[in-house]
Design a protein around this motif. Structure first.
Motif, PDB file in Angstrom:
ATOM      1  N   VAL A 156       0.823  -1.217   0.000  1.00  0.00           N
ATOM      2  CA  VAL A 156       0.000   0.000   0.000  1.00  0.00           C
ATOM      3  C   VAL A 156       0.858   1.269   0.000  1.00  0.00           C
ATOM      4  N   TYR A 157       2.180   1.132   0.156  1.00  0.00           N
ATOM      5  CA  TYR A 157       3.043   2.308   0.289  1.00  0.00           C
ATOM      6  C   TYR A 157       2.841   3.342  -0.820  1.00  0.00           C
ATOM      7  N   PRO A 158       2.880   2.959  -2.136  1.00  0.00           N
ATOM      8  CA  PRO A 158       2.739   3.996  -3.165  1.00  0.00           C
ATOM      9  C   PRO A 158       1.391   4.703  -3.100  1.00  0.00           C
ATOM     10  N   TRP A 162       9.262  10.423  -3.333  1.00  0.00           N
ATOM     11  CA  TRP A 162       9.182   9.510  -2.182  1.00  0.00           C
ATOM     12  C   TRP A 162       9.143   8.050  -2.626  1.00  0.00           C
ATOM     13  N   ILE A 163       8.411   7.794  -3.729  1.00  0.00           N
ATOM     14  CA  ILE A 163       8.343   6.407  -4.203  1.00  0.00           C
ATOM     15  C   ILE A 163       9.675   5.997  -4.810  1.00  0.00           C
ATOM     16  N   ILE A 186      11.840   2.593  -4.298  1.00  0.00           N
ATOM     17  CA  ILE A 186      12.568   1.792  -5.284  1.00  0.00           C
ATOM     18  C   ILE A 186      14.036   1.660  -4.896  1.00  0.00           C
ATOM     19  N   GLN A 187      14.630   2.773  -4.485  1.00  0.00           N
ATOM     20  CA  GLN A 187      16.061   2.744  -4.143  1.00  0.00           C
ATOM     21  C   GLN A 187      16.337   1.727  -3.038  1.00  0.00           C
ATOM     22  N   ILE A 188      15.534   1.771  -1.974  1.00  0.00           N
ATOM     23  CA  ILE A 188      15.758   0.842  -0.864  1.00  0.00           C
ATOM     24  C   ILE A 188      15.518  -0.587  -1.321  1.00  0.00           C
ATOM     25  N   LEU A 189      14.445  -0.790  -2.125  1.00  0.00           N
ATOM     26  CA  LEU A 189      14.109  -2.156  -2.527  1.00  0.00           C
ATOM     27  C   LEU A 189      15.174  -2.768  -3.433  1.00  0.00           C
ATOM     28  N   ILE A 190      15.836  -1.944  -4.248  1.00  0.00           N
ATOM     29  CA  ILE A 190      16.942  -2.488  -5.058  1.00  0.00           C
ATOM     30  C   ILE A 190      18.014  -3.046  -4.125  1.00  0.00           C
ATOM     31  N   TYR A 191      18.319  -2.291  -3.074  1.00  0.00           N
ATOM     32  CA  TYR A 191      19.344  -2.771  -2.148  1.00  0.00           C
ATOM     33  C   TYR A 191      18.868  -3.979  -1.352  1.00  0.00           C
TER      34      TYR A 191
END
Lengths: 471, 305
Positions: free
Chosen positions: A116-118, A133-134, A139-144
């Motif tokens: 639900v974040y986005p 923010w998205i 995205i940046q955090i999820l790539i890591y």
């Protein structure tokens, strides 16, 4: 210091003052040369030195105060408990039943929050600020997170210390960029909109192939030597990408990489674009949200696969290899295949992440694949507690999200003056946090593991009983 | 042939610098079995300390004799770099001794990030160039229109390296301190039982490694005249390669490895391609570790069950 207490013990305050004075003296020496003098260019572009005593004085005072408070605090609690107190203070006070609910409820709650974040951001900021923010945080955090989960297969499960993981990330990114900009337009121009979906598996396979290729020569190496050779491989790949300009366009990098489509429907303002097809007003935010869900699915795929693999013979062989390679070999496990599959599968997820990265940025250059990236990914795995998927995700959110937050600290300019830029302290704080977390919790954030094989009931094992592997 | 001799001189000069850094790696690895990842950045910090000391001495205090200035710079760089390395060991590595193997490695990588970014924030990201010093050269041969030269800088680098290595060798081989270090290297627990202060010995090992890195840093500044905050990583990895090539844990091996890496790099640049000189160095690292992990002068490591 048992000897000190045996003598007429000095008061804790006196000792703290003494400690602090010593620390301040050391700090003056350590920071002295680099803080008290600043080298700058003058009008004729010659190097000159300017004094900056005030800054040194501030830093020394801060060290003095910090050490004084730390000494006082350490005098009140026994040294053994200082390390554990951070977690016990909070965790220990919660009753057992609620603790169980938190522990079992955290993963599903995190999953729901992830999905639900986005929408939440979109409704809170109303479109304009949502992109940032998205993109920067989601995205940046999820790539890591995905990279760390991929590396976790190699480091956390198989116990093979890999400092060159970024090489596979680069292979994936360049595979997508080169195929999508050169091969597909030349051979099947009609498939242009499908480029990302065609290249994603190819990038994964290529990265896995490179994982085997680089894994093969290092089979005999263990420990720090393995780490250094993988580091060397990572650097060689980067240097080749820089210097082989015919192939990779060198430092210039590759730009205008096609962006992913919504399963064949491009995200543009045309009549056949995503917005027009679904009767929406055109906005760049749809693509970002779509990318967000793509990386969520890729990351969850990584987690699911590595969790399933732990229960398969190959996963059990990895963990056995980590615990004791010699015992493993004497029980008939083929260590060559075991190590190579770990490298290949870890690399494959790195390749997926790389091709996603290229698709998201639209531009890649060797600058994105430095050793520092490998170090950051490995740091996230170790800080998270090696082998714990949740811990790794927490570490990624804390380290990447924390440093991204520094970009939002513009209000600090009001205090420290307009030339103060919090962003330049990003990596400084990151490195410092790595040291502090290691000293505070050498086993990482989540230092227990769930066994996949057990007798009667499944119980968490303290990581003190888990080996970190020789390889 | 003239090109060969010229490259030989250049290679030995560069190799001396690598050898000095490599000693820091090899000693720390020998005594606590840890790759001190931040050592390359300690070297980089020492180039900045030397730069600042040189600037202060020549522009503020007006020291006109360049050799005297360099001597003072060398001592200042050694003292402050040693202090920094001592502090790093105390803060980031000692609490993790005896902890699990990855923790000190991550802590060291963190320290390396801290050092390079601290210098970037404190001194700015631009290259810092000084006016060239000690520019005179001896012409050794001028046959065939190609001059083989040996500059004052190169003489200085070789003399300082040889002199300091002699002092250093004497400390390790002949003094009680060196004996304590060798004892800790063989068996730390036994050394402690026999009254060796292990913590102090390890601290001194870090200090000695850093002091030699500071010598390398000062010589690097004199030789190239340009320093940058990102200059720590590549020389660091190459010096580690040198330590491994020579046989990690072996002091003569570190110097020999440094000279070999310097020569290989210079000859590769001269005869093949400058662009791929780092690839050559990294490939050698990989090849040596895979086929000859004990190095040239090291002892083979046997694992027992």
């Amino acid at each position: 210091m048992p000897l000190d207490t045996a003598r007429a013990a000095p008061s804790p305050v006196a000792r703290a003052v003494k400690d602090a004075l010593f620390a301040a003296l050391v700090a003056a020496g350590v920071f002295g040369p680099l803080l008290a003098f600043k080298t700058t260019q003058d009008m004729q572009n010659r190097l000159i030195v300017e004094p900056r005593w005030d800054l040194l004085a501030v830093v020394v005072l801060l060290v003095w105060a910090g050490r004084f408070l730390l000494s006082l605090w350490q005098a009140r609690v026994r040294p053994e408990t200082t390390a554990a107190i951070g977690t016990h203070l909070v965790w220990g006070l919660i009753p057992q039943s609620i603790r169980l609910v938190i522990r079992n409820g955290l993963p599903p709650a995190a999953l729901v929050a992830l999905f639900v974040y986005p929408m939440m951001i979109l409704s809170l900021t109303g479109g304009g600020g949502a992109l940032k923010w998205i993109d920067n945080f989601g995205i940046q955090i999820l790539i890591y997170v995905m990279l760390a989960w991929g590396l976790n297969i190699v480091v956390g499960l198989a116990g093979l210390l890999d400092l060159g993981y970024v090489a596979f990330y680069a292979v994936g990114a360049y595979a997508y960029a080169l195929i999508a900009t050169k091969v597909i337009p030349a051979t099947f121009p009609g498939l242009g909109v499908w480029a990302f979906w065609i290249c994603l598996p190819i990038a994964g396979i290529l990265a896995a192939f490179w994982g085997v290729l680089l894994g093969f020569p290092v089979l005999r190496l263990r420990g720090d030597y393995l780490a250094i050779v993988t580091l060397a491989f990572g650097e060689i790949i980067r240097l080749v990408l820089i210097n082989w300009t015919d192939f990779s366009n060198g430092y210039e990098g590759i730009s205008t990489i096609p962006r992913p489509s919504f399963f064949g429907i491009p995200f543009n303002a045309s009549d056949t674009g995503f917005a027009a097809t679904f009767g929406l007003e055109f906005s760049p935010v749809y693509r970002t949200i779509f990318l967000y869900y793509v990386i969520v699915c890729l990351a969850l795929l990584t987690a699911w696969v590595s969790n399933r693999l732990r229960r398969l013979p190959v996963g059990r062989a990895w963990e056995a290899l980590r615990e004791d390679e010699i015992a493993c070999r004497s029980l008939g496990i083929n260590t060559v295949n075991t190590k190579l599959t770990a490298f290949a599968i870890g690399a494959m997820f790195g390749g997926f992440a790389g091709s996603f990265f290229a698709a998201r940025q639209g531009f890649i250059s060797p600058e994105s694949f430095t050793f520092m990236e490998s170090a950051v990914i490995l740091a996230i795995v170790v800080l998270g507690g090696m082998g714990s998927l949740i811990g790794t995700a927490i570490a990624a959110v804390a380290m990447i999200g924390g440093t991204e937050l520094l970009r939002e600290l513009d209000w600090m300019k009001a205090i420290f003056g307009p030339q103060f830029d919090p962003v330049q302290y990003r990596m400084l704080i990151f490195g410092f946090a790595m040291v502090v977390i290691m000293v505070w919790k050498p086993r990482g954030f989540v230092s227990t593991r769930m066994p996949t094989a057990f007798l009667k009931s499944r119980r968490a094992v303290s990581s003190a009983h888990v080996k970190e592997g020789h390889g | 042939m003239e090109v060969f001799f010229q490259q030989l001189i250049n290679g030995v000069t560069l190799g001396s610098i690598y050898g000095l850094i490599a000693i820091g790696y090899t000693m720390v690895f020998g005594i606590i079995g840890m790759v001190n990842f931040s050592h390359g950045d300690v070297f980089m910090v020492s180039t900045f300390i030397a730069l600042i000391a040189l600037m202060v001495l020549t522009t503020w205090l007006g020291v006109s004799s360049i050799l005297l200035a360099l001597l003072i710079v060398l001592i200042i760089a050694m003292v402050f770099t040693s202090l920094i390395s001592w502090t790093i060991e105390r803060v980031a590595y000692r609490p993790l001794r005896g902890s699990f193997r990855l923790a000190p490695l991550i802590s060291a990588i963190g320290m390396s990030i801290v050092l390079s970014n601290f210098v970037q924030v404190a001194q700015g990201p631009r290259n810092k160039a000084i006016d060239p010093i000690l520019n005179s050269v001896f012409v050794l041969s001028a046959a065939g229109g190609y001059q083989v030269t040996l500059s004052y800088k190169q003489i200085l680098i070789m003399v300082v390296t040889v002199g300091l290595l002699a002092i250093f060798w004497w400390v390790v081989a002949k003094t009680p301190l060196g004996r304590a270090q060798r004892a800790c290297e063989q068996d730390r627990k036994m050394a402690a039982l026999l009254g060796v202060d292990v913590d102090r010995t390890i601290s001194i090992t870090f200090v000695m490694g850093a002091a030699l890195a500071a010598v390398a840093g000062t010589l690097y500044l004199v030789y190239y005249g340009v320093v940058n905050f990102s200059d720590g990583f590549t020389p660091g990895v190459k010096a580690f390669t040198a330590a491994v090539l020579g046989g990690i844990g072996s002091l003569p091996g570190a110097v020999l490895g440094g000279l070999l890496i310097g020569l290989i790099e210079v000859f590769w640049s001269a005869y093949f391609s400058v662009e791929y000189k780092d690839v050559a160095a990294f490939s050698i690292l990989a090849i040596v570790l895979i086929f000859m992990p004990q190095g040239i002068l090291g002892r083979p490591d046997v694992e027992k069950v």
